[in-house]
Design an enzyme around this catalytic site. Structure first.
Site, PDB file in Angstrom:
ATOM      1  N   GLY A  88       0.697  -1.153   0.105  1.00  0.00           N
ATOM      2  CA  GLY A  88      -0.186  -0.123  -0.056  1.00  0.00           C
ATOM      3  C   GLY A  88       0.835   1.241  -0.015  1.00  0.00           C
ATOM      4  N   GLY A 115      -0.549   5.089  -1.126  1.00  0.00           N
ATOM      5  CA  GLY A 115      -1.764   5.838  -0.552  1.00  0.00           C
ATOM      6  C   GLY A 115      -1.086   7.013   0.013  1.00  0.00           C
ATOM      7  CG  ASP A 125      -0.803   0.510  -3.938  1.00  0.00           C
ATOM      8  OD1 ASP A 125      -0.610   1.503  -3.123  1.00  0.00           O
ATOM      9  OD2 ASP A 125      -1.746   0.253  -4.245  1.00  0.00           O
ATOM     10  CB  ILE A 126      -3.702  -3.035  -5.700  1.00  0.00           C
ATOM     11  CG1 ILE A 126      -4.332  -4.412  -6.635  1.00  0.00           C
ATOM     12  CG2 ILE A 126      -4.368  -1.889  -5.581  1.00  0.00           C
ATOM     13  CD1 ILE A 126      -5.505  -4.941  -5.883  1.00  0.00           C
ATOM     14  NE  ARG A 127      -5.706   1.298  -8.646  1.00  0.00           N
ATOM     15  CZ  ARG A 127      -6.304   1.084  -7.185  1.00  0.00           C
ATOM     16  NH1 ARG A 127      -6.068   1.302  -6.176  1.00  0.00           N
ATOM     17  NH2 ARG A 127      -7.338  -0.118  -7.171  1.00  0.00           N
ATOM     18  CE1 TYR A 171      -9.632   1.759   8.285  1.00  0.00           C
ATOM     19  CE2 TYR A 171     -10.615   3.549   9.776  1.00  0.00           C
ATOM     20  CZ  TYR A 171      -9.475   2.791   9.041  1.00  0.00           C
ATOM     21  OH  TYR A 171      -8.330   3.432   9.246  1.00  0.00           O
ATOM     22  CE  LYS A 187      -7.233  -0.226   9.871  1.00  0.00           C
ATOM     23  NZ  LYS A 187      -5.927  -0.791   9.494  1.00  0.00           N
TER      24      LYS A 187
END
Ligand code: AKB
Length: 316
Positions: free
Chosen positions: A9, A12, A35-37, A143, A147
């Site tokens: 990640g 981000g 990252d995923i992209r 979320y 967490k």
């Protein structure tokens, strides 16, 4: 540092600046961003970069073996507002990515993990002022539930398997380099962009919504400090409360008006109001300060200075 760091990640809001800070500290080739992209060209070119889906165990394991990774910072997550729209996607991303890195550590393939928790672990029944480290925790968002569950698993893996996992409960993080995505505290960044561009802002929270916040430089310092502290100083293996300042939209608007006198704010609260109303207004972070020496530097006006000075060239 002999072996290498992997950031999941990395493109981000926090991942970008954490990657830059860790590359500066340990050397570009020691820090593998993923990252995923794809992300900003600067981040992808300043050191190794890999496309990885953090929910894919084999993909992470391959990179861990290939680069001889010893530490993983898991920054991939779906934040509060987006996870309310896509509950199962949020749960799957937030939980599966955590199990992947916890299991890699359990199998002794990596040595240390950083995993961010959030003030979202608290809920409407939690004391709102100076929220203690240990208190009622009944989160009411997907979320927050992910967490809080994650915190329990971190502590479990530490106690049961000796996994060296370290975590802090981030408040809203304010930064100018990379935009956040899908959080409830995102207004505190958008407001600076709109103040410079249009001299006005329509806020999705009401003016009295006080939330705990922090400047990015402080958040990065906390992250690197907790990871650098000797293991015996990390007495809490779920997640540490972490605080800097608290303010509401009226107060941030007043701080901006000191520099942009014509700035106006109006309010159109949406579904994010209920999320913000369920969170604490201020946090007691004495344990982090005592155990590993946490200290913040930026107050609201210092953050406003930084934000306006760094963003003004974008909106001439
Ligand atoms: C969010 O607003 O969802 C995040 C957080 C407080 O964890 N910034």
């Amino acid at each position: 540092m002999k072996s290498r760091i992997l950031i999941l990640g990395a493109c981000g809001q926090i991942g970008t600046e954490l990657t830059n800070a860790l590359r500066e500290k340990y050397g570009n080739h020691k820090v593998i961003a993923s990252d995923i992209r794809e992300g900003e060209p600067e981040l992808m070119q300043s050191g190794p970069f890999e496309i990885i889906d953090a929910t894919n165990y084999e993909a992470i394991e391959n990179i861990v073996i290939r680069y001889e990774i010893s530490e993983v910072y898991l920054m991939a997550a779906m934040l509060s507002a987006t996870a309310e729209k896509f509950p199962m996607k949020g749960w799957n991303l937030n939980m599966n990515s955590l199990f992947n890195v916890l299991n890699l550590a359990k199998e002794k393939k990596i040595e240390k993990i950083f995993w961010p928790s959030s003030i979202a672990v608290f809920g409407p029944t939690t004391p709102k002022q100076d929220t203690p480290q240990r208190t009622v925790m009944e989160p009411s968002t997907v979320y927050g539930i992910s967490k809080q569950t994650g915190e329990r698993w971190c502590e479990y893996y530490n106690k049961r398997y000796g996994v060296d996992v370290r975590s802090i409960r981030y408040p809203g993080i304010i930064s100018w380099q990379t935009l956040p995505g899908g959080g409830t505290t995102d207004y505190a960044i958008d407001i600076y962009h709109k103040a410079l561009k249009h001299k006005k802002y329509i806020c999705f929270l009401n003016g009295e919504t006080t939330l705990p916040m922090m400047y990015m430089a402080d958040a990065i310092k906390a992250t690197i400090d907790i990871m650098s502290a000797p293991a015996e100083q990390i007495k809490n293996r779920s997640s540490y409360n972490l605080a800097a300042i608290s303010f509401n939209p009226e107060e941030i608007a007043a701080s901006i008006r000191k520099q942009i006198p014509k700035f106006t704010i109006s309010y159109a609260p949406d579904f994010r109001q209920a999320i913000a109303d369920s969170w604490p207004q201020s946090i007691d972070d004495m344990d982090a300060r005592t155990d590993w020496g946490w200290q913040h530097s930026y107050d609201l006006d210092a953050i406003t200075d930084e934000m306006i000075n760094n963003l003004k060239s974008k909106y001439p």
